[in-house]
Design a protein around this motif. Sequence first.
Motif, PDB file in Angstrom:
ATOM      1  N   TYR A  74       0.831  -1.201   0.000  1.00  0.00           N
ATOM      2  CA  TYR A  74       0.000   0.000   0.000  1.00  0.00           C
ATOM      3  C   TYR A  74       0.865   1.251   0.000  1.00  0.00           C
ATOM      4  CZ  TYR A  74       1.081   0.030   4.992  1.00  0.00           C
ATOM      5  OH  TYR A  74       1.748   0.041   6.185  1.00  0.00           O
ATOM      6  N   GLU A  75       0.241   2.376  -0.310  1.00  0.00           N
ATOM      7  CA  GLU A  75       0.866   3.696  -0.216  1.00  0.00           C
ATOM      8  C   GLU A  75       0.114   4.485   0.842  1.00  0.00           C
ATOM      9  OE1 GLU A  75       2.066   5.772  -3.946  1.00  0.00           O
ATOM     10  OE2 GLU A  75       0.812   4.241  -4.870  1.00  0.00           O
ATOM     11  N   ASP A  77      -1.631   7.895   1.589  1.00  0.00           N
ATOM     12  CA  ASP A  77      -2.181   9.048   0.879  1.00  0.00           C
ATOM     13  C   ASP A  77      -2.200  10.251   1.820  1.00  0.00           C
ATOM     14  OD1 ASP A  77      -3.432  10.839  -0.735  1.00  0.00           O
ATOM     15  OD2 ASP A  77      -5.354   9.802  -0.793  1.00  0.00           O
ATOM     16  N   LYS A  80      -5.081  14.407   0.922  1.00  0.00           N
ATOM     17  CA  LYS A  80      -6.311  14.962   1.481  1.00  0.00           C
ATOM     18  C   LYS A  80      -6.039  15.757   2.748  1.00  0.00           C
ATOM     19  CE  LYS A  80      -9.019  11.250  -0.465  1.00  0.00           C
ATOM     20  NZ  LYS A  80      -9.692  10.004  -0.218  1.00  0.00           N
ATOM     21  N   THR A  85      -3.225  10.567   7.413  1.00  0.00           N
ATOM     22  CA  THR A  85      -2.960   9.771   6.215  1.00  0.00           C
ATOM     23  C   THR A  85      -3.783   8.493   6.236  1.00  0.00           C
ATOM     24  OG1 THR A  85      -1.107   8.668   7.296  1.00  0.00           O
ATOM     25  CG2 THR A  85      -0.601  10.638   6.009  1.00  0.00           C
ATOM     26  N   GLU A  86      -4.050   7.968   5.060  1.00  0.00           N
ATOM     27  CA  GLU A  86      -4.778   6.707   4.963  1.00  0.00           C
ATOM     28  C   GLU A  86      -4.056   5.779   4.000  1.00  0.00           C
ATOM     29  OE1 GLU A  86      -8.257   7.075   1.787  1.00  0.00           O
ATOM     30  OE2 GLU A  86      -8.461   8.569   3.370  1.00  0.00           O
ATOM     31  N   LYS A  87      -4.231   4.468   4.224  1.00  0.00           N
ATOM     32  CA  LYS A  87      -3.607   3.460   3.381  1.00  0.00           C
ATOM     33  C   LYS A  87      -4.400   3.328   2.084  1.00  0.00           C
ATOM     34  CE  LYS A  87      -1.808   0.567   7.100  1.00  0.00           C
ATOM     35  NZ  LYS A  87      -1.819  -0.778   7.707  1.00  0.00           N
ATOM     36  N   VAL A  88      -3.684   3.402   0.973  1.00  0.00           N
ATOM     37  CA  VAL A  88      -4.282   3.179  -0.340  1.00  0.00           C
ATOM     38  C   VAL A  88      -3.644   1.907  -0.900  1.00  0.00           C
ATOM     39  CG1 VAL A  88      -4.579   4.089  -2.669  1.00  0.00           C
ATOM     40  CG2 VAL A  88      -4.601   5.650  -0.711  1.00  0.00           C
ATOM     41  N   PRO A  89      -4.431   0.860  -1.129  1.00  0.00           N
ATOM     42  CA  PRO A  89      -3.852  -0.405  -1.608  1.00  0.00           C
ATOM     43  C   PRO A  89      -3.105  -0.232  -2.931  1.00  0.00           C
ATOM     44  CG  PRO A  89      -6.150  -0.708  -0.983  1.00  0.00           C
ATOM     45  CD  PRO A  89      -5.883   0.769  -0.960  1.00  0.00           C
ATOM     46  N   ASP A 119      -6.981  -5.473  -2.879  1.00  0.00           N
ATOM     47  CA  ASP A 119      -6.495  -5.008  -1.579  1.00  0.00           C
ATOM     48  C   ASP A 119      -4.982  -4.849  -1.558  1.00  0.00           C
ATOM     49  OD1 ASP A 119      -9.055  -4.985  -0.395  1.00  0.00           O
ATOM     50  OD2 ASP A 119      -8.938  -7.141  -0.031  1.00  0.00           O
TER      51      ASP A 119
END
Length: 183
Positions: A74-75, A77, A80, A85-89, A119
């Motif tokens: 994941y990266e 992000d 926003k 930060t949130e995990k982007v698969p 995912d």
Amino acid sequence: KMQAPASTGNEEIIYAYNNPAFYSLTEGTNTAKTTVGNSTRVSLSDAQQLEVIKKIGEDTPDVVKDNSFGFYLYEMDETKDPDNTEKVPFAYQDYELYKTEDGGATWNREDGTYGTDGDGYLKLKANEKAVFTAIPDASRIHVEEEESPYWDQTINDTKTAVKGTRTITFTNNYRRVLYAQKK
């Protein structure tokens, strides 16, 4: 017109950011509002390569040597909200699968098409390697192995600046677990 500087392949990765914002003031009510647009990040580096390698310890029992190990890629992000930060698969990404019989001295490419699922998940067995090519910035990709009470995990994360290759080696040593139940 903007022009990116020439890349020699030896410099650190350089980024350019663009984050448009608009300010408005309503006459009469003096209501002020700032609207922030979507951030854009541009990398000024050459394409890179990410290798995920799976190894197991020498004292592993034969019964579990052929086990599969799951990995999530994941990266993070930050566009926003940099503070949240949130995990982007790293989803639906093609990779090449390699196997070795001699501990990594020689890697043989396997025929077939391989890729992560929605995912960002993939499975590797011992002495296998997943190679992702033409990634804009391999340092942004995070790789996590599924945890198991039967394995102690060691991670070695290296980057070769000249080739732009990042190699993450997961080595697991079998941990014998004894369960006792009181009656």
